[in-house]
Design an enzyme around this catalytic site. Structure first.
Site, PDB file in Angstrom:
ATOM      1  CD  GLU A 200      -1.134  -0.125   3.829  1.00  0.00           C
ATOM      2  OE1 GLU A 200      -2.322  -0.621   2.819  1.00  0.00           O
ATOM      3  OE2 GLU A 200      -0.885   0.606   4.624  1.00  0.00           O
ATOM      4  CG  ASN A 235       6.463   0.522  11.655  1.00  0.00           C
ATOM      5  OD1 ASN A 235       5.892   2.181  11.408  1.00  0.00           O
ATOM      6  ND2 ASN A 235       7.234  -0.416  10.764  1.00  0.00           N
ATOM      7  CD  GLU A 275      -4.134  -0.018  15.503  1.00  0.00           C
ATOM      8  OE1 GLU A 275      -3.174  -0.510  17.078  1.00  0.00           O
ATOM      9  OE2 GLU A 275      -3.477  -0.591  13.905  1.00  0.00           O
ATOM     10  CD  GLU A 288      -3.831  -3.474  12.481  1.00  0.00           C
ATOM     11  OE1 GLU A 288      -3.881  -4.982  12.171  1.00  0.00           O
ATOM     12  OE2 GLU A 288      -3.049  -3.218  13.804  1.00  0.00           O
ATOM     13  CG  ASN A 290      -5.018  -3.850  16.643  1.00  0.00           C
ATOM     14  OD1 ASN A 290      -5.561  -4.576  15.691  1.00  0.00           O
ATOM     15  ND2 ASN A 290      -4.521  -3.114  17.152  1.00  0.00           N
TER      16      ASN A 290
HETATM   17  P1  ADP Z   1      -2.003  -2.886  20.355  1.00  0.00           P
HETATM   18  O1  ADP Z   1      -2.086  -1.413  18.530  1.00  0.00           O
HETATM   19  O2  ADP Z   1      -2.660  -2.767  21.188  1.00  0.00           O
HETATM   20  O3  ADP Z   1      -0.768  -1.466  20.665  1.00  0.00           O
HETATM   21  P2  ADP Z   1      -0.066  -4.363  19.655  1.00  0.00           P
HETATM   22  O4  ADP Z   1       0.408  -4.505  17.207  1.00  0.00           O
HETATM   23  O5  ADP Z   1       1.120  -3.362  19.387  1.00  0.00           O
HETATM   24  O6  ADP Z   1      -0.877  -3.951  20.090  1.00  0.00           O
HETATM   25  O7  ADP Z   1       0.527  -5.616  19.874  1.00  0.00           O
HETATM   26  C1  ADP Z   1       0.028  -6.291  21.136  1.00  0.00           C
HETATM   27  C2  ADP Z   1       0.844  -7.949  21.126  1.00  0.00           C
HETATM   28  O8  ADP Z   1      -0.399  -8.491  21.276  1.00  0.00           O
HETATM   29  C3  ADP Z   1       1.347  -7.547  21.568  1.00  0.00           C
HETATM   30  O9  ADP Z   1       2.409  -8.216  22.633  1.00  0.00           O
HETATM   31  C4  ADP Z   1       1.850  -8.742  20.509  1.00  0.00           C
HETATM   32  O10 ADP Z   1       3.189  -8.944  20.258  1.00  0.00           O
HETATM   33  C5  ADP Z   1       0.906  -9.798  20.028  1.00  0.00           C
HETATM   34  N1  ADP Z   1       0.692  -9.375  18.801  1.00  0.00           N
HETATM   35  C6  ADP Z   1       0.095  -8.554  17.838  1.00  0.00           C
HETATM   36  N2  ADP Z   1      -0.631  -9.206  16.886  1.00  0.00           N
HETATM   37  C7  ADP Z   1      -0.221 -10.277  16.844  1.00  0.00           C
HETATM   38  C8  ADP Z   1      -0.423 -11.456  15.946  1.00  0.00           C
HETATM   39  N3  ADP Z   1      -0.956 -11.894  14.781  1.00  0.00           N
HETATM   40  N4  ADP Z   1       0.005 -12.503  16.297  1.00  0.00           N
HETATM   41  C9  ADP Z   1       0.898 -13.456  17.381  1.00  0.00           C
HETATM   42  N5  ADP Z   1       0.777 -12.098  18.601  1.00  0.00           N
HETATM   43  C10 ADP Z   1       0.475 -10.708  18.154  1.00  0.00           C
HETATM   44  P1  ADP Z   2       0.614  -4.251  13.034  1.00  0.00           P
HETATM   45  O1  ADP Z   2      -1.022  -5.029  12.620  1.00  0.00           O
HETATM   46  O2  ADP Z   2       1.593  -4.483  13.153  1.00  0.00           O
HETATM   47  O3  ADP Z   2      -0.460  -2.972  14.540  1.00  0.00           O
HETATM   48  P2  ADP Z   2      -0.875  -1.306  11.355  1.00  0.00           P
HETATM   49  O4  ADP Z   2      -1.089  -2.291  10.036  1.00  0.00           O
HETATM   50  O5  ADP Z   2      -1.448  -1.295  12.678  1.00  0.00           O
HETATM   51  O6  ADP Z   2       0.244  -2.875  11.974  1.00  0.00           O
HETATM   52  O7  ADP Z   2       0.534  -0.652  11.565  1.00  0.00           O
HETATM   53  C1  ADP Z   2       1.303  -0.405  12.268  1.00  0.00           C
HETATM   54  C2  ADP Z   2       2.092   1.055  12.178  1.00  0.00           C
HETATM   55  O8  ADP Z   2       2.952   1.074  11.117  1.00  0.00           O
HETATM   56  C3  ADP Z   2       0.927   2.224  12.693  1.00  0.00           C
HETATM   57  O9  ADP Z   2       0.451   2.628  13.642  1.00  0.00           O
HETATM   58  C4  ADP Z   2       1.936   3.631  11.159  1.00  0.00           C
HETATM   59  O10 ADP Z   2       2.908   3.720  12.244  1.00  0.00           O
HETATM   60  C5  ADP Z   2       2.914   1.913  10.546  1.00  0.00           C
HETATM   61  N1  ADP Z   2       1.984   1.911   8.985  1.00  0.00           N
HETATM   62  C6  ADP Z   2       1.635   1.091   8.677  1.00  0.00           C
HETATM   63  N2  ADP Z   2       0.647   1.383   7.466  1.00  0.00           N
HETATM   64  C7  ADP Z   2       1.427   3.131   7.186  1.00  0.00           C
HETATM   65  C8  ADP Z   2       1.455   3.448   5.665  1.00  0.00           C
HETATM   66  N3  ADP Z   2       0.959   2.734   5.167  1.00  0.00           N
HETATM   67  N4  ADP Z   2       2.366   4.403   5.689  1.00  0.00           N
HETATM   68  C9  ADP Z   2       2.465   4.390   6.624  1.00  0.00           C
HETATM   69  N5  ADP Z   2       2.184   4.244   7.802  1.00  0.00           N
HETATM   70  C10 ADP Z   2       2.203   3.304   7.755  1.00  0.00           C
HETATM   71 MG    MG Z   3      -2.061  -1.876  14.422  1.00  0.00          MG
END
Ligand code: ADP
Ligand code: ADP
Ligand code: MG
Length: 670
Positions: A200, A235, A275, A288, A290
């Site tokens: 993306e 991130n 988010e 996404e 959650n």
């Molecule tokens: P938040 O958006 O609540 O801050 P994070 O994306 O940082 O969440 O993830 C929160 C917790 O869940 C972290 O401990 C991360 O390692 C775990 N986690 C998130 N997504 C997954 C996944 N798809 N599989 C396993 N662990 C995950």
């Molecule tokens: P995760 O499941 O690991 O939380 P996210 O899609 O929520 O993944 O993205 C985590 C972080 O990565 C976001 O909070 C943002 O800082 C960055 N990010 C994700 N997608 C983009 C994008 N298209 N452009 C810029 N930053 C992004």
């Molecule tokens: Mg996220």
């Protein structure tokens, strides 16, 4: 309502869920691996069931073990926390098959939102604005090049199954696409067992702002406003706040409505988070959803007064949502700092070991400030390599953003942790950062403001005076106590010595006491470097790890640790050794030769305990600054070690598959 629930998690979030269950009069069951036998969550629960060896894949991630534990204890419902099984549709289905309630959304909603490609398709259909990109799996480098050219650089390559900031790479041009694709895929495969990635548009310098939603089984869905989580490292969120200083009422309402529309579109039932990233012009794009309780949920609880875990439990029990949208009011400001077991001075590498000392700040309401600390550890607990290195989530609430930040700075100053490295110095420095205080944020904040990583904070002149005064006050108490020891000959006259010199690393600061004595509580007048006289008052006693007092009217909490040749003081992100001396001793000390630190500029040291994945250079090779030297994996993250300058490789000491300790010499340069 349920009589008994099982919490299928560990650490702070398990404790968090148990706390609300207790408040609601529901009995609790904890589960634990061998590594968590003595963990706090096990202690807190009414019952506990052992579920296997330390690796999560053999314990906390084994759905059958959890189902068995429910059956053995008669738990009627399961709260999954976050991470582990919280977003596994098959786990909910397995529970349902046994008549056990999953405290979370239905498997269909988890499935729809769990996969990033699927969820973007869903969001598009629900008219939620999404990041421009390609809604399909990338098949090859060729395919990636074609898509990226269409989307337009820079692009982000993301794992469809991703989470926790893993499996994500930016490519600024076609040249970076190949390596990015490879790294994202391989990280996705090792973290999620699924190497599907998509592409993306990379939104430059966005803010991360997310909406908390609550939806019940009777068709009602509301939102509880936003959280801003723009302070991220790689991130991953580090500091979060609610509300966001960036949103106006109009944008907040539009984002809230889209989040609720998406929740309704997937028939969502429970607490969930939608988010978004928001660009400079307040255009927002769905990232996404959650489908679980979010790590940073406490800031929402602090500004809304709503207990999200309680709401999740009530919804799962089939109750109707008791809150209407118009009743939701955001009051005051809340900030959360994630306290991690990681070394901020070593590129935030994980640190494991025993918490030889763990003294969090006092929780509760103090005047117009609230301090809350969600944790799953206690003094003596071990931070192991098996799980998330989160030690605690420290939250503060106050009527305004500046007051909440000030309260956080104070609470961090008071938070004593020994035995492992932690990121409190970094968080403390962040709280003082003018750009953070102004709320001029973006997800690139840390990368932009700390481009060379985090270095120890240097005190300014005012701060040096505070440090010198604290060190002198401590020395007065120490000498006074020595003088009073029974049986000592020739006790002093009762008045402390007036003139001191405090050595602060290389500086020698003269401190004069102009009035007062060393009795406790202490109240003295002093001046540093011949400056204006200030008043210091404190009731600090020897052995107390935090020196609390006021200096020139400013409230100070500084951490004190006796070290070789002085006192180490930690305050506002400053970590410094102070040595109070009498003037004649200081005169001699100035003449002592300084020890030179060893030169490591010609070595590539392993920055963390980890596994060598590959060595990309050969002996004799000339390498340009920025080129990859080696890749080391730690905590499932692949860390690319690059040349800091142009150099020639002289010797290589490691090969793929080697497991290295921190500071092991990987290679030497000519
Ligand atoms: P938040 O958006 O609540 O801050 P994070 O994306 O940082 O969440 O993830 C929160 C917790 O869940 C972290 O401990 C991360 O390692 C775990 N986690 C998130 N997504 C997954 C996944 N798809 N599989 C396993 N662990 C995950
Ligand atoms: P995760 O499941 O690991 O939380 P996210 O899609 O929520 O993944 O993205 C985590 C972080 O990565 C976001 O909070 C943002 O800082 C960055 N990010 C994700 N997608 C983009 C994008 N298209 N452009 C810029 N930053 C992004
Ligand atoms: Mg996220």
């Amino acid at each position: 309502m349920f009589n008994k629930i099982l919490v299928a998690n560990r650490g702070e979030i398990a404790c968090r869920v148990i706390r609300t269950a207790k408040k609601m009069g529901i009995a609790t069951v904890a589960v634990y691996s061998d590594a968590d036998r003595d963990a706090v969550h096990v202690e807190m629960a009414d019952e506990a069931v052992h579920i296997g060896p330390p690796p999560a894949a053999q314990s906390y991630l084994v759905a059958e073990r959890i189902v068995e534990a429910c059956k053995a204890t008669g738990a009627e419902a399961v709260h999954p926390g976050y991470g582990f099984l919280s977003e596994r549709a098959s786990f909910c289905a397995a529970l349902e098959a046994e008549g056990i309630v999953f405290i979370g959304p239905k498997p269909k909603a988890i499935e729809a939102m769990g996969d990033k490609i699927e969820s973007k398709r869903f969001a598009n259909a629900a008219k939620v604005s999404t990041v421009p990109g390609f809604l399909g799996v990338i098949e090859s480098t060729k395919h990636a090049e074609k898509i990226a050219a269409e989307v337009g650089y820079p692009v982000m390559i993301k794992a469809s199954a991703g989470g926790g900031g893993k499996g994500m790479r930016i490519a600024w041009d076609a040249a970076e696409l190949g390596e990015g694709l490879e790294r994202a895929r391989s990280e996705a495969l090792s973290s999620f067992g699924d190497d599907r990635v998509f592409i993306e548009k990379f939104i430059i310098d966005p803010r991360h702002i997310e909406i908390q939603v609550l939806a019940d089984a009777h068709g009602t869905a509301i939102h509880l406003g936003e959280r801003e989580c723009s302070i991220q490292r790689r991130n991953q969120k580090v500091v979060e706040e609610a509300p966001s200083s960036f949103l106006d009422e109009k944008t907040r309402k539009a984002m809230g409505e889209q989040a609720v529309a998406l929740a309704k579109a997937v028939d969502y039932q429970s607490a969930g988070t939608v988010e978004f990233i928001v660009d400079k012009d307040r255009n927002f794009y769905f990232l996404e959803m959650n489908t679980r309780l979010q790590v940073e949920h406490p800031v929402t609880e602090l500004v809304t007064g709503i207990d999200l875990v309680e709401q999740m439990i009530r919804i799962a029990a089939g109750e109707k949502l008791g809150i209407r949208q118009k009743e939701v009011k955001l009051e005051g400001w809340a900030v959360e700092s994630r306290i991690y077991a990681e070394d901020p001075y070593r590129n935030f590498l994980p640190s494991i070991g025993r918490l030889t000392r763990y003294r969090p700040p006092a929780e509760g309401r103090f005047d117009s400030v609230v301090v809350r600390n969600d944790t799953g550890v206690t003094e003596g607990s071990e931070i192991s390599m098996f799980y998330d290195p989160l030690i605690a989530k420290l939250c503060t609430w106050a009527p305004t953003r500046p007051a909440a930040i000030e309260a956080m700075a104070d609470a961090l100053d008071e938070f004593v942790i020994d035995g492992i490295a932690h990121n409190i110095p970094f968080l403390s420095a962040l709280m003082q950062h003018p750009r953070w205080r102004d709320g001029r944020l973006s997800t690139a904040f840390i990368a932009e403001e700390f481009p060379e990583g985090f270095k120890p904070v240097r005190p300014d002149d005012g701060q040096k005076a505070v440090l010198a005064a604290v060190a002198t006050a401590i020395e007065l108490v120490r000498r006074d106590r020595l003088d009073r020891l029974a049986g000592r000959l020739a006790p002093h006259s009762g008045l402390p010595k007036r003139d001191w010199v405090v050595k602060l690393e290389g500086d020698y600061l003269p401190v004069s006491i102009v009035e007062g004595d060393a009795s406790i509580p202490m109240r003295i007048g002093f001046s540093v470097n011949g400056g204006a006289a200030l008043e210091l008052s404190s009731d600090w006693q020897q052995g107390d790890p935090v020196w609390r007092g006021t200096i020139g009217g400013q409230k100070i909490s500084a951490q004190i640790r006796p070290v070789l040749n002085g006192i180490r003081i930690d305050w506002r992100g400053i970590a410094i050794t102070a040595l109070p001396m009498l003037p004649n001793t200081a005169e001699l000390d100035r003449r002592m030769p300084l020890k030179q630190p060893p030169d490591t500029s010609k070595l590539l040291l392993c920055p963390m305990p980890g596994l060598v994945i590959s060595v990309m250079v050969a002996v004799g090779q000339e390498v340009k600054a920025g080129e990859t030297l080696a890749i080391v994996e730690a905590m499932k993250m692949e860390n690319v070690l690059r040349a800091e300058r142009d150099l020639i490789v002289a010797k290589i000491n490691a090969k793929p598959g080697d497991s290295l300790a921190v500071d092991a010499v990987i290679m030497e340069f000519a």
